[in-house]
Design a protein around this motif. Structure first.
Motif, PDB file in Angstrom:
ATOM      1  N   SER A  62       0.829  -1.217   0.000  1.00 36.72           N
ATOM      2  CA  SER A  62       0.000   0.000   0.000  1.00 36.72           C
ATOM      3  C   SER A  62       0.859   1.261   0.000  1.00 36.72           C
ATOM      4  CB  SER A  62      -0.930   0.001   1.211  1.00 36.72           C
ATOM      5  OG  SER A  62      -1.777  -1.128   1.199  1.00 36.72           O
ATOM      6  N   ALA A  63       1.938   1.253   0.791  1.00 38.89           N
ATOM      7  CA  ALA A  63       2.820   2.421   0.854  1.00 38.89           C
ATOM      8  C   ALA A  63       3.466   2.688  -0.500  1.00 38.89           C
ATOM      9  CB  ALA A  63       3.887   2.205   1.918  1.00 38.89           C
ATOM     10  N   SER A  70       0.438   6.810   5.391  1.00 38.50           N
ATOM     11  CA  SER A  70       1.183   6.324   6.561  1.00 38.50           C
ATOM     12  C   SER A  70       0.535   5.070   7.134  1.00 38.50           C
ATOM     13  CB  SER A  70       1.245   7.409   7.643  1.00 38.50           C
ATOM     14  OG  SER A  70       1.943   8.540   7.183  1.00 38.50           O
ATOM     15  N   TYR A  71       1.370   4.212   7.733  1.00 40.73           N
ATOM     16  CA  TYR A  71       0.924   2.917   8.260  1.00 40.73           C
ATOM     17  C   TYR A  71       1.654   2.665   9.574  1.00 40.73           C
ATOM     18  CZ  TYR A  71      -0.419   2.701   3.400  1.00 40.73           C
ATOM     19  OH  TYR A  71      -0.962   3.008   2.180  1.00 40.73           O
ATOM     20  N   MET A  72       1.012   1.905  10.472  1.00 42.43           N
ATOM     21  CA  MET A  72       1.659   1.607  11.744  1.00 42.43           C
ATOM     22  C   MET A  72       1.353   0.185  12.212  1.00 42.43           C
ATOM     23  SD  MET A  72       1.532   3.447  15.475  1.00 42.43           S
ATOM     24  CE  MET A  72       0.054   2.604  15.951  1.00 42.43           C
ATOM     25  N   MET A  73       2.396  -0.462  12.730  1.00 46.69           N
ATOM     26  CA  MET A  73       2.271  -1.776  13.367  1.00 46.69           C
ATOM     27  C   MET A  73       2.708  -1.622  14.818  1.00 46.69           C
ATOM     28  SD  MET A  73       1.945  -5.273  13.129  1.00 46.69           S
ATOM     29  CE  MET A  73       2.200  -5.778  11.423  1.00 46.69           C
ATOM     30  N   MET A  74       1.826  -2.003  15.763  1.00 47.94           N
ATOM     31  CA  MET A  74       2.166  -1.955  17.186  1.00 47.94           C
ATOM     32  C   MET A  74       2.187  -3.358  17.762  1.00 47.94           C
ATOM     33  SD  MET A  74       0.311   0.129  20.333  1.00 47.94           S
ATOM     34  CE  MET A  74       0.928   1.730  19.799  1.00 47.94           C
ATOM     35  N   THR A  75       3.185  -3.665  18.605  1.00 47.96           N
ATOM     36  CA  THR A  75       3.292  -4.979  19.236  1.00 47.96           C
ATOM     37  C   THR A  75       3.339  -4.817  20.758  1.00 47.96           C
ATOM     38  OG1 THR A  75       5.687  -5.258  19.489  1.00 47.96           O
ATOM     39  CG2 THR A  75       4.782  -5.571  17.264  1.00 47.96           C
ATOM     40  N   SER A 118      10.710   5.192   5.500  1.00 48.40           N
ATOM     41  CA  SER A 118      10.082   6.249   4.713  1.00 48.40           C
ATOM     42  C   SER A 118      10.547   6.134   3.271  1.00 48.40           C
ATOM     43  CB  SER A 118      10.466   7.637   5.253  1.00 48.40           C
ATOM     44  OG  SER A 118       9.911   7.831   6.530  1.00 48.40           O
ATOM     45  N   PHE A 119       9.615   6.396   2.350  1.00 44.26           N
ATOM     46  CA  PHE A 119       9.913   6.219   0.937  1.00 44.26           C
ATOM     47  C   PHE A 119       9.938   7.565   0.214  1.00 44.26           C
ATOM     48  CE2 PHE A 119       7.678   2.561   2.650  1.00 44.26           C
ATOM     49  CZ  PHE A 119       8.530   1.517   2.304  1.00 44.26           C
ATOM     50  N   LYS A 120      10.598   7.568  -0.925  1.00 45.96           N
ATOM     51  CA  LYS A 120      10.730   8.790  -1.714  1.00 45.96           C
ATOM     52  C   LYS A 120       9.373   9.317  -2.200  1.00 45.96           C
ATOM     53  CE  LYS A 120      15.310   9.165  -1.946  1.00 45.96           C
ATOM     54  NZ  LYS A 120      16.051  10.354  -1.453  1.00 45.96           N
ATOM     55  N   ASN A 121       8.349   8.434  -2.229  1.00 41.45           N
ATOM     56  CA  ASN A 121       7.024   8.880  -2.689  1.00 41.45           C
ATOM     57  C   ASN A 121       6.197   9.525  -1.578  1.00 41.45           C
ATOM     58  OD1 ASN A 121       6.263   6.714  -1.122  1.00 41.45           O
ATOM     59  ND2 ASN A 121       5.009   5.716  -2.697  1.00 41.45           N
ATOM     60  N   GLY A 122       6.815   9.722  -0.407  1.00 38.28           N
ATOM     61  CA  GLY A 122       6.123  10.393   0.698  1.00 38.28           C
ATOM     62  C   GLY A 122       5.401   9.466   1.660  1.00 38.28           C
ATOM     63  N   SER A 123       5.372   8.179   1.378  1.00 34.57           N
ATOM     64  CA  SER A 123       4.717   7.219   2.280  1.00 34.57           C
ATOM     65  C   SER A 123       5.697   6.727   3.340  1.00 34.57           C
ATOM     66  CB  SER A 123       4.167   6.041   1.487  1.00 34.57           C
ATOM     67  OG  SER A 123       3.104   6.438   0.657  1.00 34.57           O
ATOM     68  N   ARG A 124       5.146   6.214   4.452  1.00 30.47           N
ATOM     69  CA  ARG A 124       6.010   5.671   5.512  1.00 30.47           C
ATOM     70  C   ARG A 124       5.286   4.586   6.285  1.00 30.47           C
ATOM     71  NH1 ARG A 124       6.081   9.658  10.732  1.00 30.47           N
ATOM     72  NH2 ARG A 124       3.854  10.170  10.769  1.00 30.47           N
ATOM     73  N   ILE A 125       6.081   3.681   6.854  1.00 27.46           N
ATOM     74  CA  ILE A 125       5.565   2.604   7.711  1.00 27.46           C
ATOM     75  C   ILE A 125       6.272   2.714   9.050  1.00 27.46           C
ATOM     76  CG2 ILE A 125       5.226   0.123   8.000  1.00 27.46           C
ATOM     77  CD1 ILE A 125       5.554  -0.142   4.944  1.00 27.46           C
ATOM     78  N   MET A 126       5.501   2.872  10.134  1.00 30.38           N
ATOM     79  CA  MET A 126       6.054   3.012  11.479  1.00 30.38           C
ATOM     80  C   MET A 126       5.828   1.739  12.286  1.00 30.38           C
ATOM     81  SD  MET A 126       4.541   6.817  12.318  1.00 30.38           S
ATOM     82  CE  MET A 126       5.100   6.729  14.034  1.00 30.38           C
ATOM     83  N   VAL A 127       6.694   1.500  13.260  1.00 27.77           N
ATOM     84  CA  VAL A 127       6.490   0.422  14.231  1.00 27.77           C
ATOM     85  C   VAL A 127       6.543   1.042  15.622  1.00 27.77           C
ATOM     86  CG1 VAL A 127       7.409  -1.420  12.781  1.00 27.77           C
ATOM     87  CG2 VAL A 127       8.959  -0.154  14.276  1.00 27.77           C
ATOM     88  N   LEU A 143      -3.595   2.538   7.580  1.00 23.24           N
ATOM     89  CA  LEU A 143      -3.809   1.215   8.192  1.00 23.24           C
ATOM     90  C   LEU A 143      -3.050   1.155   9.503  1.00 23.24           C
ATOM     91  CD1 LEU A 143      -4.734  -1.775   8.171  1.00 23.24           C
ATOM     92  CD2 LEU A 143      -2.679  -2.310   6.855  1.00 23.24           C
ATOM     93  N   ILE A 144      -3.740   0.696  10.547  1.00 27.34           N
ATOM     94  CA  ILE A 144      -3.116   0.470  11.858  1.00 27.34           C
ATOM     95  C   ILE A 144      -3.332  -0.997  12.209  1.00 27.34           C
ATOM     96  CG2 ILE A 144      -3.100   1.075  14.302  1.00 27.34           C
ATOM     97  CD1 ILE A 144      -4.355   3.767  13.537  1.00 27.34           C
ATOM     98  N   HIS A 145      -2.261  -1.666  12.607  1.00 19.48           N
ATOM     99  CA  HIS A 145      -2.359  -3.077  13.011  1.00 19.48           C
ATOM    100  C   HIS A 145      -1.858  -3.199  14.443  1.00 19.48           C
ATOM    101  CE1 HIS A 145      -1.909  -7.583  12.009  1.00 19.48           C
ATOM    102  NE2 HIS A 145      -1.687  -7.433  13.303  1.00 19.48           N
ATOM    103  N   PHE A 146      -2.718  -3.686  15.337  1.00 19.56           N
ATOM    104  CA  PHE A 146      -2.329  -3.996  16.709  1.00 19.56           C
ATOM    105  C   PHE A 146      -2.063  -5.496  16.793  1.00 19.56           C
ATOM    106  CE2 PHE A 146      -5.085  -0.197  17.281  1.00 19.56           C
ATOM    107  CZ  PHE A 146      -4.106   0.657  17.747  1.00 19.56           C
ATOM    108  N   SER A 147      -0.802  -5.861  16.901  1.00 19.15           N
ATOM    109  CA  SER A 147      -0.429  -7.275  16.928  1.00 19.15           C
ATOM    110  C   SER A 147      -0.399  -7.795  18.359  1.00 19.15           C
ATOM    111  CB  SER A 147       0.957  -7.453  16.283  1.00 19.15           C
ATOM    112  OG  SER A 147       1.351  -8.805  16.316  1.00 19.15           O
ATOM    113  N   GLU A 148      -1.026  -8.968  18.574  1.00 16.05           N
ATOM    114  CA  GLU A 148      -1.099  -9.598  19.904  1.00 16.05           C
ATOM    115  C   GLU A 148      -1.591  -8.613  20.969  1.00 16.05           C
ATOM    116  OE1 GLU A 148      -1.038 -12.603  20.677  1.00 16.05           O
ATOM    117  OE2 GLU A 148      -0.195 -13.554  18.888  1.00 16.05           O
ATOM    118  N   MET A 149      -2.698  -7.937  20.683  1.00 25.03           N
ATOM    119  CA  MET A 149      -3.228  -6.959  21.624  1.00 25.03           C
ATOM    120  C   MET A 149      -3.588  -7.579  22.967  1.00 25.03           C
ATOM    121  SD  MET A 149      -6.428  -4.295  21.335  1.00 25.03           S
ATOM    122  CE  MET A 149      -5.768  -2.642  21.249  1.00 25.03           C
TER     123      MET A 149
END
Length: 521
Positions: A62-63, A70-75, A118-127, A143-149
């Motif tokens: 997607s990014a 912007s996208y985020m994965m939380m653990t 972070s990508f040159k197209n302005g998108s980013r994925i955070m953890v 998109l936000i993903h909460f892993s093993e909440m």
């Protein structure tokens, strides 16, 4: 580039169980999730079915294909967070971004550190890690993903409350909340409410240990289990005649194969049945089962939950109800059957302060003379004087039910109001001794250290021997966490965890046990 599944298969590579770099071909459960994914998704699954890997790949796709998102994965733990970031970076470097032919399709990295790509197209994925710095506020995520909440130590509800406003305001933005079962907490409540279909905005996705993905993912483990079984059974495989009672249910009802059943035995031998059910659940109820020394047989509760009937729809009963009850139907009041003319009914009532918040519920449970549950009511924001009116109306609706009201605390003023203001005559009377040693009758039931174990044991016997049939899901959920410790009986402690419906059913059992009726019907 327009189909994530084809993109993953042709461009993205992952490390398989043998340590080889292979194309990311979605397994059947991953395919199903991508197809059925909605805006708010809550997943309950067995271990290692691949949903974090799926989300990382989907975020990367997607990014790359949607600039300036912007996208985020939380653990639940920083080491897990860093492990997933390494996996994400490995996925990115497996892409053909160095190939001039694809240069415009795969943007190069602008930034790569321990928190984001972070990508040159302005998108980013955070953890991020739950319990660490606030990584959500002030950002907007596609998109936000909460892993093993379920493993987050605390603050699950607050994290979710922060995440929903941070979601991008477009039709394609999504939240994925995923976990194995970890007892009773916000995640468990979120999933079960969605799974039971209780007017939730969340879509529940459940994947049991019998999922097709495990056939390939756990091939080596299945081989080990079969080798272990053969070693202890003269070289032969498991057969139907070898199966124990619970294994036959898995085979007949859930279509488990013999390799899966051998693996189950192997895992239980090296760990425990309780841990297997949590890590590799067959049903959602099984996933959240805990060793809480429950007073009630948890297996019987789980089995009952598979067969409860839904309450009658509002349109089926609205016109038949008194005006007093209409505002509460299918919000606080749930009716499973309508009363039959001339049949006796019995009810139990537990009264709380009615001050809302996380405080106790005022509850009422009604059964007919056959032990079939007819209705349940629970709410924590209705004052005692108003609850008395509801109890009167509901009792009269069910053929002037014989009611047992717990007279402790707020129960006493409710009893006074029922008798003096509403002239409700069909109330249980408890025999007690006064200070002079004379026996007398008092309205309602006084629970004490002596009487409480007795009434709970009566309810346990009635339920487990099938003499009462409970339809209320919330009551059954409370029964799961009703435990005995240090000589005391109460619910498992925690915000939002109650036992008030358990008490109202116990009161109803006392009404049935006394089996009196002071009015003609």
């Amino acid at each position: 580039m327009k189909d994530f599944r084809l993109w993953a298969k042709n461009f993205c590579r992952i490390i398989d169980n043998d340590g080889n770099s292979v194309p990311f071909v979605l397994n059947p459960e991953q395919e199903q999730f991508i197809k059925n994914m909605e805006k708010y998704n809550v997943i309950l699954k067995g271990r290692q079915i691949g949903f974090t890997t799926l989300s990382l790949a989907y975020m990367l796709y997607s990014a790359i294909t949607k600039p300036d998102t912007s996208y985020m994965m939380m653990t639940h733990h920083n080491k897990v967070t860093q492990s997933l970031l390494r996996k994400l970076k490995r996925m990115y470097h497996s892409l053909p971004h160095e190939n001039e032919k694809y240069a415009e399709l795969f943007p190069k990295l602008d930034l790569s550190n321990r928190d984001e790509l972070s990508f040159k197209n302005g998108s980013r994925i955070m953890v991020a890690t739950a319990g660490g710095e606030d990584s959500i506020s002030g950002n907007t995520f596609q998109l936000i993903h909460f892993s093993e909440m379920g493993k987050y130590d605390d603050g699950q509800e607050e994290i979710m409350a922060t995440a929903i406003p941070a979601l991008a305001k477009n039709p394609d933005s999504k939240i994925i909340t995923e976990s194995t079962g970890m007892g009773y907490n916000f995640y468990q409540e979120l999933f079960m409410k969605a799974y039971r279909g209780k007017e939730s905005v969340w879509k529940a996705h459940f994947y049991s240990w019998l999922a097709k993905a495990y056939q390939k993912q756990f091939k080596h483990s299945f081989d080990e289990a079969e080798q272990w079984f053969r070693l202890h059974n003269n070289g032969r495989r498991l057969t139907y005649d070898d199966l124990e009672h619970d294994e036959r249910i898995l085979k007949d009802k859930f279509k488990a194969n013999y390799r899966q059943l051998m693996y189950r035995r192997y895992y239980i031998e090296t760990n425990s049945l309780e841990k297997f059910k949590r890590e590799f659940p067959t049903t959602p109820d099984e996933a959240f089962q805990t060793s809480n020394v429950s007073v009630f047989d948890t297996n019987k509760i789980v089995e009952r939950l598979q067969h409860v009937i839904p309450p009658l729809e509002t349109k089926e009963i609205y016109d038949q109800l008194p005006d007093t009850l209409k505002p509460y139907i299918n919000k606080n009041l749930f009716i499973y059957h309508l009363p039959k003319k001339g049949m006796r009914h019995y009810g139990g009532v537990d009264v709380a302060s009615g001050t809302g918040g996380v405080n106790d519920n005022s509850t009422m449970s009604i059964f007919n003379a056959d032990g079939q549950q007819m209705a349940s009511f629970y709410a924590n924001d209705i004052p005692v004087y108003k609850f008395a009116e509801i109890v009167d109306s509901l009792g009269r609706f069910f053929n002037y039910a014989f009611l047992c009201v717990e007279r402790n605390s707020y129960g006493l003023p409710l009893i006074e109001k029922l008798r003096k203001e509403y002239h409700y005559m069909n109330l249980l009377k408890q025999k007690i001794f006064d200070q002079k040693g004379k026996r007398k009758l008092q309205l309602g039931f006084q629970t004490t250290k002596i009487t409480k174990p007795i009434i709970i044991n009566d309810m346990k016997e009635n339920f487990e021997l099938g003499m009462i049939n409970i339809e209320c899901v919330q009551t059954l959920e409370e029964m799961k966490i009703y435990q005995e410790s240090n000589g005391k009986m109460n619910n498992k402690r925690g915000n939002g965890l109650h036992d008030d419906l358990v008490i109202s059913v116990a009161m109803a059992c006392q009404a049935m046990k006394q089996n009196k009726y002071y009015v003609d019907i």
